[in-house]
Design a protein around this motif. Structure first.
Motif, short mmCIF file in Angstrom:
data_model
loop_
_atom_site.label_atom_id
_atom_site.label_comp_id
_atom_site.label_asym_id
_atom_site.label_seq_id
_atom_site.Cartn_x
_atom_site.Cartn_y
_atom_site.Cartn_z
N TYR A 47 0.83 -1.21 0.00
CA TYR A 47 0.00 0.00 0.00
C TYR A 47 0.86 1.26 0.00
O TYR A 47 0.64 2.18 -0.79
CB TYR A 47 -0.95 0.01 1.20
CG TYR A 47 -1.68 1.33 1.34
CD1 TYR A 47 -2.79 1.59 0.55
CD2 TYR A 47 -1.25 2.30 2.23
CE1 TYR A 47 -3.46 2.81 0.65
CE2 TYR A 47 -1.90 3.51 2.33
CZ TYR A 47 -3.01 3.77 1.54
OH TYR A 47 -3.65 4.97 1.63
N LYS A 64 0.93 3.95 -2.98
CA LYS A 64 0.48 5.30 -2.63
C LYS A 64 1.53 6.34 -3.00
O LYS A 64 1.22 7.39 -3.55
CB LYS A 64 0.17 5.37 -1.13
CG LYS A 64 -0.34 6.69 -0.63
CD LYS A 64 -0.59 6.63 0.87
CE LYS A 64 -1.03 7.94 1.45
NZ LYS A 64 -0.03 8.99 1.36
N LEU A 109 1.49 6.82 -6.78
CA LEU A 109 0.28 7.54 -7.19
C LEU A 109 0.35 9.01 -6.78
O LEU A 109 -0.10 9.89 -7.52
CB LEU A 109 -0.96 6.87 -6.60
CG LEU A 109 -1.29 5.50 -7.19
CD1 LEU A 109 -2.36 4.81 -6.35
CD2 LEU A 109 -1.75 5.63 -8.64
N THR A 144 -4.84 -4.27 -0.58
CA THR A 144 -4.18 -3.02 -0.96
C THR A 144 -5.03 -2.25 -1.95
O THR A 144 -5.24 -1.04 -1.80
CB THR A 144 -2.79 -3.32 -1.58
OG1 THR A 144 -1.98 -3.97 -0.60
CG2 THR A 144 -2.12 -2.05 -2.05
N TYR A 145 -5.52 -2.93 -2.98
CA TYR A 145 -6.36 -2.30 -4.01
C TYR A 145 -7.61 -1.68 -3.37
O TYR A 145 -7.95 -0.53 -3.63
CB TYR A 145 -6.73 -3.33 -5.06
CG TYR A 145 -7.57 -2.78 -6.18
CD1 TYR A 145 -6.96 -2.13 -7.25
CD2 TYR A 145 -8.95 -2.92 -6.19
CE1 TYR A 145 -7.72 -1.63 -8.30
CE2 TYR A 145 -9.71 -2.41 -7.22
CZ TYR A 145 -9.09 -1.77 -8.28
OH TYR A 145 -9.85 -1.27 -9.29
N ARG A 200 -8.07 -0.71 -0.30
CA ARG A 200 -7.73 0.44 0.55
C ARG A 200 -7.41 1.68 -0.30
O ARG A 200 -7.80 2.79 0.06
CB ARG A 200 -6.54 0.09 1.43
CG ARG A 200 -6.21 1.19 2.42
CD ARG A 200 -5.16 0.75 3.41
NE ARG A 200 -4.76 1.87 4.25
CZ ARG A 200 -3.65 1.91 4.95
NH1 ARG A 200 -2.85 0.86 4.95
NH2 ARG A 200 -3.35 2.95 5.67
N LEU A 201 -6.71 1.48 -1.42
CA LEU A 201 -6.42 2.62 -2.30
C LEU A 201 -7.72 3.22 -2.85
O LEU A 201 -7.89 4.44 -2.87
CB LEU A 201 -5.51 2.18 -3.45
CG LEU A 201 -4.05 1.90 -3.07
CD1 LEU A 201 -3.34 1.18 -4.20
CD2 LEU A 201 -3.33 3.18 -2.69
N ASN A 236 -9.55 5.13 -0.18
CA ASN A 236 -8.90 6.40 0.16
C ASN A 236 -8.92 7.41 -0.99
O ASN A 236 -8.23 8.43 -0.93
CB ASN A 236 -7.47 6.15 0.63
CG ASN A 236 -7.43 5.48 1.98
OD1 ASN A 236 -8.40 5.52 2.73
ND2 ASN A 236 -6.33 4.84 2.30
N TYR A 294 -8.16 7.04 -4.40
CA TYR A 294 -7.29 6.94 -5.57
C TYR A 294 -8.06 6.35 -6.74
O TYR A 294 -8.84 5.41 -6.58
CB TYR A 294 -6.06 6.08 -5.25
CG TYR A 294 -5.10 6.77 -4.32
CD1 TYR A 294 -4.15 7.65 -4.80
CD2 TYR A 294 -5.16 6.55 -2.95
CE1 TYR A 294 -3.28 8.30 -3.95
CE2 TYR A 294 -4.30 7.19 -2.08
CZ TYR A 294 -3.36 8.06 -2.58
OH TYR A 294 -2.50 8.70 -1.73
N LEU A 298 -7.85 4.18 -9.84
CA LEU A 298 -6.96 3.14 -10.39
C LEU A 298 -7.43 2.63 -11.74
O LEU A 298 -6.98 1.57 -12.19
CB LEU A 298 -6.83 1.99 -9.40
CG LEU A 298 -6.27 2.37 -8.02
CD1 LEU A 298 -6.27 1.16 -7.11
CD2 LEU A 298 -4.89 2.96 -8.14
#
Length: 85
Positions: free
Chosen positions: A44, A48, A51, A73-74, A76-77, A80, A82, A84
């Protein structure tokens, strides 16, 4: 050890036999759970950072059993904020 096995520990503890309970309480069982948490956190943080620099990132598992860490991880991104896609 498969990470998915470790994630269903309450069900195994409830329905498993003595060998399952002994393994889950062992040092090896705790080590697998810690490695999953550390791997997920490190993945992560690395994604992060890339990114935040405005670059694109590609997350790919490099070893067997890493799929769950990548999914966490995906998720959580995305959670938050992001993008993707």
């Amino acid at each position: 050890m498969n990470n998915n096995y470790m994630m269903i520990a309450p069900e195994i503890r409830m329905n498993g036999g003595i060998w399952d309970r002994l393994f889950l309480d062992s040092v090896q069982g705790k080590d697998v759970r810690l490695r999953l948490a550390w791997e997920t956190r490190a993945t992560y943080e690395a994604a992060k950072q890339v990114l935040d620099e405005g670059q694109s990132v590609r997350i790919k598992g490099v070893a067997a059993g890493t799929g769950l860490s990548l999914i966490l991880t995906y998720d959580r991104l995305i959670r938050n904020g992001y993008n993707l896609t």
